[in-house]
Design a protein around this motif. Structure first.
Motif, mmCIF file in Angstrom:
data_model
loop_
_atom_site.group_PDB
_atom_site.id
_atom_site.type_symbol
_atom_site.label_atom_id
_atom_site.label_comp_id
_atom_site.label_asym_id
_atom_site.label_seq_id
_atom_site.Cartn_x
_atom_site.Cartn_y
_atom_site.Cartn_z
ATOM 1 N N ARG A 7 -17.301 66.620 7.018
ATOM 2 C CA ARG A 7 -16.518 66.235 8.198
ATOM 3 C C ARG A 7 -15.225 65.570 7.731
ATOM 4 N NH1 ARG A 7 -19.868 63.020 12.157
ATOM 5 N NH2 ARG A 7 -18.302 63.781 13.601
ATOM 6 N N ALA A 8 -14.121 65.828 8.457
ATOM 7 C CA ALA A 8 -12.817 65.312 7.998
ATOM 8 C C ALA A 8 -11.979 64.866 9.189
ATOM 9 C CB ALA A 8 -12.079 66.405 7.231
ATOM 10 N N TYR A 9 -11.057 63.946 8.913
ATOM 11 C CA TYR A 9 -10.181 63.415 9.961
ATOM 12 C C TYR A 9 -8.918 64.266 10.080
ATOM 13 C CZ TYR A 9 -13.030 59.193 9.971
ATOM 14 O OH TYR A 9 -14.071 58.308 10.088
ATOM 15 N N ASP B 83 -17.753 56.356 14.562
ATOM 16 C CA ASP B 83 -18.160 57.735 14.857
ATOM 17 C C ASP B 83 -19.368 57.727 15.807
ATOM 18 O OD1 ASP B 83 -18.501 60.455 14.776
ATOM 19 O OD2 ASP B 83 -19.437 60.487 12.788
ATOM 20 N N MET C 144 -14.158 60.981 4.543
ATOM 21 C CA MET C 144 -14.411 59.654 5.115
ATOM 22 C C MET C 144 -14.139 58.548 4.095
ATOM 23 S SD MET C 144 -17.659 59.208 7.558
ATOM 24 C CE MET C 144 -17.501 59.262 9.307
ATOM 25 N N ASP D 89 -6.831 62.234 14.586
ATOM 26 C CA ASP D 89 -7.931 61.262 14.415
ATOM 27 C C ASP D 89 -7.425 60.025 13.675
ATOM 28 O OD1 ASP D 89 -9.579 63.211 15.498
ATOM 29 O OD2 ASP D 89 -10.274 63.926 13.530
ATOM 30 N N PRO E 193 -14.368 61.992 13.142
ATOM 31 C CA PRO E 193 -13.698 62.968 12.283
ATOM 32 C C PRO E 193 -13.974 64.355 12.864
ATOM 33 C CG PRO E 193 -15.644 62.021 11.202
ATOM 34 C CD PRO E 193 -15.607 61.457 12.585
#
Ligand SMILES: C[S@@+](CC[C@H](N)C(=O)[O-])C[C@H]1O[C@@H](n2cnc3c(N)ncnc32)[C@H](O)[C@@H]1O
Length: 365
Positions: free
Chosen positions: A35-37, A19, A1, A41, A26
């Motif tokens: 958590r990742a994009y 979010d 993020m 996304d 993400p």
């Protein structure tokens, strides 16, 4: 993020907010569990941030990016048009301010009208991005227009929009003042010049023919525009509405029973006879097939449910021009009459017709 926030030039708090409200999530997890994009996304985030920068509200943006009919390329095209429009408008404002500074230096005061003109948005720069959803070539009407072009090899299309009626077998040059409309012309379409009908940047008699489709009523000075078309081309073909024949307002159930405000919009427009006289044209009626493929105002005369669809209305300038109150009232009344059967009772005779005469005309000179 953090990395995405840094790259996009926004705060991590903003990303958390997007979010939380479900706008951009993400959706992946790193091996360490963060958590990742995903690339998808990031693409969505790019669209959201671009619309945000253009001044759209978050709710509006959610509707835009969630629209299943708009893919990434369509978003890029729309964004490009809106950004070009902003750039054009900023450039116009700079020019106007320079002019006023110059005038003040000479002790001349500009009129209040002149001072405000610079903020007047071009209608199609405001509504144009909704246009391609339902506005496309109607082949039967196109055939009538192309036939009227005769053997013209070079054709100038004035007020060309997205080019729906450009003949595929001739050498076409388009003219379109709205950056939003120009940006939405399909890849590979005819070259398009940013200009207005009233001031065509071409030499006398430089085209075999000039055409204008469903645009004359938007021009600031239709007579000057038609004279310009006559000047640059040997043949002139114009598809327009006969606004002097107010009979169609009564013949068309939409204007007669739901949207009488349209009568105010046509006040003061030159009659079709006057337009024809300026270019010495003959006038042909144009019938609207019941299943007309181009979603202009009268196109759905036998398919009333279509007017309940927001996408259909947003691609028709009349609905914006009458204002939100009249629009809401007309749509509510039409919805009620359709569900109660009242519309069918009143318009039963239309259901058997294949085409309607609602004041559309072709001027051929
Ligand atoms: C209803 S659209 C029609 C577009 C196209 N001819 C078609 O049939 O799909 C009207 C177009 O006229 C353009 N227009 C408005 N004012 C104009 C002017 N003064 N000169 C030329 N075009 C103009 C608008 O930007 C818009 O693209």
């Amino acid at each position: 993020m953090g990395r995405v926030a840094e790259l996009a030039g926004v705060s991590v708090r903003t990303l958390h907010h997007y979010d939380d409200i479900g706008l951009v999530r993400p959706s992946a997890r790193t091996t360490a569990g963060y958590r990742a994009y995903t690339p998808a996304d990031v693409e969505r985030l790019r669209e959201v941030l671009a619309y945000r920068r253009l001044g759209f509200g978050l709710r509006e943006i959610a509707d835009l990016v969630d629209d299943p009919a708009t893919d990434a390329v369509a978003h890029l095209r729309r964004l490009r048009g809106l950004l070009l429009d902003q750039r054009d408008r900023a450039a116009a404002m700079v020019t106007a301010i320079d002019r006023e500074l110059e005038a003040r230096k000479l002790g001349i005061h500009t009129t209040p009208e002149d001072q405000l003109k610079v903020f007047g948005a071009q209608l199609y720069d405001t509504i144009g991005s909704a246009y391609p959803a339902t506005r496309r070539t109607e082949p039967r009407i196109a055939a009538q227009v192309w036939d009227a072009l005769g053997d013209a090899r070079t054709v100038l299309n004035v007020g060309a929009g997205t080019g729906s009626y450009e003949p595929p077998d001739r050498d076409v040059t388009a003219v379109e003042p709205s950056a939003v409309m120009r940006a939405q012309r399909p890849a590979g379409s005819a070259p398009c010049v940013a200009a207005s009908a009233e001031n065509l940047p071409f030499a006398d008699q430089s085209f075999d023919a000039a055409m204008a489709f469903s645009t004359v009523h938007h021009w600031q000075d239709p007579i000057a525009g038609l004279r310009e078309m006559r000047r640059v081309a040997r043949r002139v073909v114009v598809f327009t509405h006969d606004d002097s024949d107010t009979g169609w307002l009564k013949r068309f159930w939409l204007t007669r029973d739901y949207l009488p405000e349209v009568a105010n919009l046509v006040v003061g427009r030159p009659s079709v006879d006057r337009l024809a006289h300026v270019i010495e044209a003959r006038i042909e009626p144009v019938l609207i097939p019941w299943d007309c493929a181009d979603g202009f105002f009268e196109a759905y005369w036998r398919r009333p449910e279509a007017y309940l669809d927001e996408h259909v209305r947003r691609a028709i300038s009349v609905w914006t021009r009458v204002g939100p109150e009249a629009e809401r009232r007309a749509v509510d009344e039409l919805r009620d009459d359709l569900s109660s059967g009242r519309w069918t009772e009143r318009n039963r005779e239309l259901l058997g017709l294949g085409a309607a005469e609602l004041g559309l005309r072709l001027l051929v000179a």
